[in-house]
Design a protein around this motif. Structure first.
Motif, PDB file in Angstrom:
ATOM      1  N   GLY A 189      16.576   6.924   5.199  1.00 45.63           N
ATOM      2  CA  GLY A 189      16.075   7.230   3.869  1.00 45.63           C
ATOM      3  C   GLY A 189      17.219   7.632   2.962  1.00 45.63           C
ATOM      4  O   GLY A 189      18.380   7.278   3.207  1.00 45.63           O
ATOM      5  N   SER A 190      16.926   8.406   1.934  1.00 47.35           N
ATOM      6  CA  SER A 190      17.970   8.882   1.027  1.00 47.35           C
ATOM      7  C   SER A 190      18.831   9.942   1.718  1.00 47.35           C
ATOM      8  O   SER A 190      18.419  10.546   2.716  1.00 47.35           O
ATOM      9  CB  SER A 190      17.345   9.480  -0.233  1.00 47.35           C
ATOM     10  OG  SER A 190      16.648  10.684   0.091  1.00 47.35           O
ATOM     11  N   LYS A 219       4.762   4.904  -6.441  1.00 47.81           N
ATOM     12  CA  LYS A 219       5.786   5.304  -7.417  1.00 47.81           C
ATOM     13  C   LYS A 219       5.136   5.772  -8.723  1.00 47.81           C
ATOM     14  O   LYS A 219       5.584   6.740  -9.339  1.00 47.81           O
ATOM     15  CB  LYS A 219       6.725   4.135  -7.689  1.00 47.81           C
ATOM     16  CG  LYS A 219       7.586   3.702  -6.513  1.00 47.81           C
ATOM     17  CD  LYS A 219       8.478   4.826  -5.993  1.00 47.81           C
ATOM     18  CE  LYS A 219       7.895   5.508  -4.764  1.00 47.81           C
ATOM     19  NZ  LYS A 219       8.694   6.618  -4.256  1.00 47.81           N
ATOM     20  N   PRO A 278       5.755   9.775  -2.145  1.00 46.82           N
ATOM     21  CA  PRO A 278       6.662   9.008  -1.291  1.00 46.82           C
ATOM     22  C   PRO A 278       5.906   8.142  -0.290  1.00 46.82           C
ATOM     23  O   PRO A 278       4.743   8.400   0.033  1.00 46.82           O
ATOM     24  CB  PRO A 278       7.482  10.088  -0.582  1.00 46.82           C
ATOM     25  CG  PRO A 278       6.609  11.297  -0.592  1.00 46.82           C
ATOM     26  CD  PRO A 278       5.827  11.225  -1.872  1.00 46.82           C
ATOM     27  N   ASP A 332      10.225   4.713   1.150  1.00 45.62           N
ATOM     28  CA  ASP A 332      11.255   5.730   0.907  1.00 45.62           C
ATOM     29  C   ASP A 332      11.919   6.181   2.196  1.00 45.62           C
ATOM     30  O   ASP A 332      13.055   6.647   2.180  1.00 45.62           O
ATOM     31  CB  ASP A 332      10.626   6.928   0.186  1.00 45.62           C
ATOM     32  CG  ASP A 332      10.051   6.530  -1.164  1.00 45.62           C
ATOM     33  OD1 ASP A 332      10.842   6.179  -2.050  1.00 45.62           O
ATOM     34  OD2 ASP A 332       8.813   6.543  -1.320  1.00 45.62           O
ATOM     35  N   LYS A 335      19.217   1.677   3.268  1.00 48.67           N
ATOM     36  CA  LYS A 335      19.026   3.078   2.902  1.00 48.67           C
ATOM     37  C   LYS A 335      20.371   3.809   2.851  1.00 48.67           C
ATOM     38  O   LYS A 335      21.376   3.343   3.371  1.00 48.67           O
ATOM     39  CB  LYS A 335      18.088   3.779   3.888  1.00 48.67           C
ATOM     40  CG  LYS A 335      16.703   3.136   4.000  1.00 48.67           C
ATOM     41  CD  LYS A 335      15.968   3.113   2.675  1.00 48.67           C
ATOM     42  CE  LYS A 335      14.604   2.453   2.792  1.00 48.67           C
ATOM     43  NZ  LYS A 335      13.945   2.289   1.473  1.00 48.67           N
ATOM     44  N   TYR A 376       3.456   0.285  -2.657  1.00 48.07           N
ATOM     45  CA  TYR A 376       4.645   1.041  -3.053  1.00 48.07           C
ATOM     46  C   TYR A 376       4.663   1.282  -4.560  1.00 48.07           C
ATOM     47  O   TYR A 376       5.018   2.381  -5.023  1.00 48.07           O
ATOM     48  CB  TYR A 376       5.892   0.278  -2.615  1.00 48.07           C
ATOM     49  CG  TYR A 376       7.186   1.045  -2.815  1.00 48.07           C
ATOM     50  CD1 TYR A 376       7.469   2.182  -2.061  1.00 48.07           C
ATOM     51  CD2 TYR A 376       8.139   0.615  -3.752  1.00 48.07           C
ATOM     52  CE1 TYR A 376       8.660   2.879  -2.233  1.00 48.07           C
ATOM     53  CE2 TYR A 376       9.320   1.302  -3.927  1.00 48.07           C
ATOM     54  CZ  TYR A 376       9.578   2.440  -3.165  1.00 48.07           C
ATOM     55  OH  TYR A 376      10.743   3.136  -3.343  1.00 48.07           O
TER      56      TYR A 376
END
Length: 344
Positions: A213-214, A161, A166, A193, A51, A157
């Motif tokens: 995560g992001s 998407k 998420p 995510d 990540k 997942y």
């Protein structure tokens, strides 16, 4: 007399190397983002699960609830298994902190049916009565001791998407899952995510979990962590133990799994004990001893007298959990003690 604690892997003590690292840790005020050890831990944690960023949090429950709080708007809906930790063991926090509705699905030994997930996803624009689905949660390894297949995670997942929803992974024991599947942990975490994973439990750190995560997600989560009271100051003392946990303790988890397999196999040979052998994927052994006719409360007390600490049955089932501080010799002693007690 040596104490053997089989209640959970949460009872693990930090190793001497962790204690030394904590004593010598370089620290600063983490709310000001100037604790070098926390910074190192967060960067390393993000890297190993694939990540962009990670955030140090006090506990696994904190990490899961922070994820719900960050991903969702109030009044949205979270799809997850009815037997997931977020539902059964987090004090109803989702309603208090994130203000979300949990839409639970029946699982198959912890695994969600992708078709069930797909048909539960809702959008408020589809009907004035609907809440929006704000998040889908999976758990791997599951708190029932089983590991969810990567294929199942991938299917869910991909649906998420497609629907622009998420996915959060409760990966409290995700390194146990990776050890069982014999894969790099990134092969699991690429199908979510955000992921929460514990530094304690089988990894033996005294406290703490990571939420990854992001970069955008973690930036948002950092402010919400402060709101929840998780803005720690000289947290590097704890982060130092977490670094040792992640760098040195992941690879040995298979030893705990092997000890659990041995324990389960030998328990199943004792008359009157029924072991859920197909649930022993990681370090947990679930079994029913009601057919022995032995009083459960008395059994717990007699085990304690022999230096073995266990929890009483829950819904008729007992659970033994192996960990770093439970050796093969300890497993042999536990088995011998049980045979002696039950032979009276």
């Amino acid at each position: 007399m040596k104490r053997i604690d089989l209640r959970s892997d949460t009872v693990t003590q930090p190793t001497q190397k962790m204690r030394d690292a904590m004593y010598n840790a370089r620290v600063g005020d983490d709310v000001y983002e100037d604790d070098p050890t926390v910074i190192e831990l967060e960067a390393y944690a993000a890297q190993i699960v694939g990540k962009e960023a990670a955030l140090f949090v006090p506990s696994g429950t904190f990490g899961n609830q922070l994820s719900l709080f960050t991903h969702c708007n109030r009044g949205e809906e979270v799809i997850l298994g009815e037997d997931s930790h977020i539902v059964t063991d987090e004090v109803g926090a989702a309603s208090v902190i994130a203000g979300v509705q949990l839409r639970t699905l029946q699982s198959n030994k912890g695994e969600l049916n992708p078709a069930d997930v797909k048909c539960r996803i809702r959008r408020e624009e589809e009907d004035i009565h609907y809440p929006s689905t704000g998040l889908i949660c999976m758990e791997n390894a599951h708190s029932n001791g089983r590991v969810i297949s990567i294929e199942n995670m991938k299917s869910i997942y991909e649906i998420a998407k497609e629907k622009c929803v998420p996915v959060h992974l409760d990966g409290a024991r995700v390194f146990n899952a990776a050890a069982h599947l014999n894969v790099d942990v990134k092969e699991i975490t690429k199908y979510c995510d955000s992921v929460n994973f514990c530094l304690s439990k089988g990894l033996c750190a005294p406290i703490g979990s990571m939420l990854a995560g992001s970069k955008k997600f973690i930036e948002k989560a950092k402010k919400k962590r402060k709101l929840m009271g998780g803005g720690l100051r000289q947290a590097g003392f704890l982060a130092a133990a977490g670094l040792v946990a992640l760098k040195e303790m992941k690879e040995r988890l298979i030893e705990d799994h092997e000890n659990a397999q041995l324990l389960g196999k030998e328990l199943s040979k004792i008359q009157g004990i029924k072991v859920a052998l197909d649930y022993i994927h990681i370090n947990m052994v679930f079994f029913d001893m009601s057919d022995t006719g032995y009083d459960a409360d008395q059994f717990v007390e007699e085990m304690k007298e022999k230096g073995i600490i266990i929890n009483p049955p829950e819904n008729g089932s007992l659970r033994f959990v192996t960990n770093y501080w439970v050796s093969k010799e300890d497993v042999d002693y536990v088995l011998a003690s049980m045979k002696e007690i039950l032979s009276k």
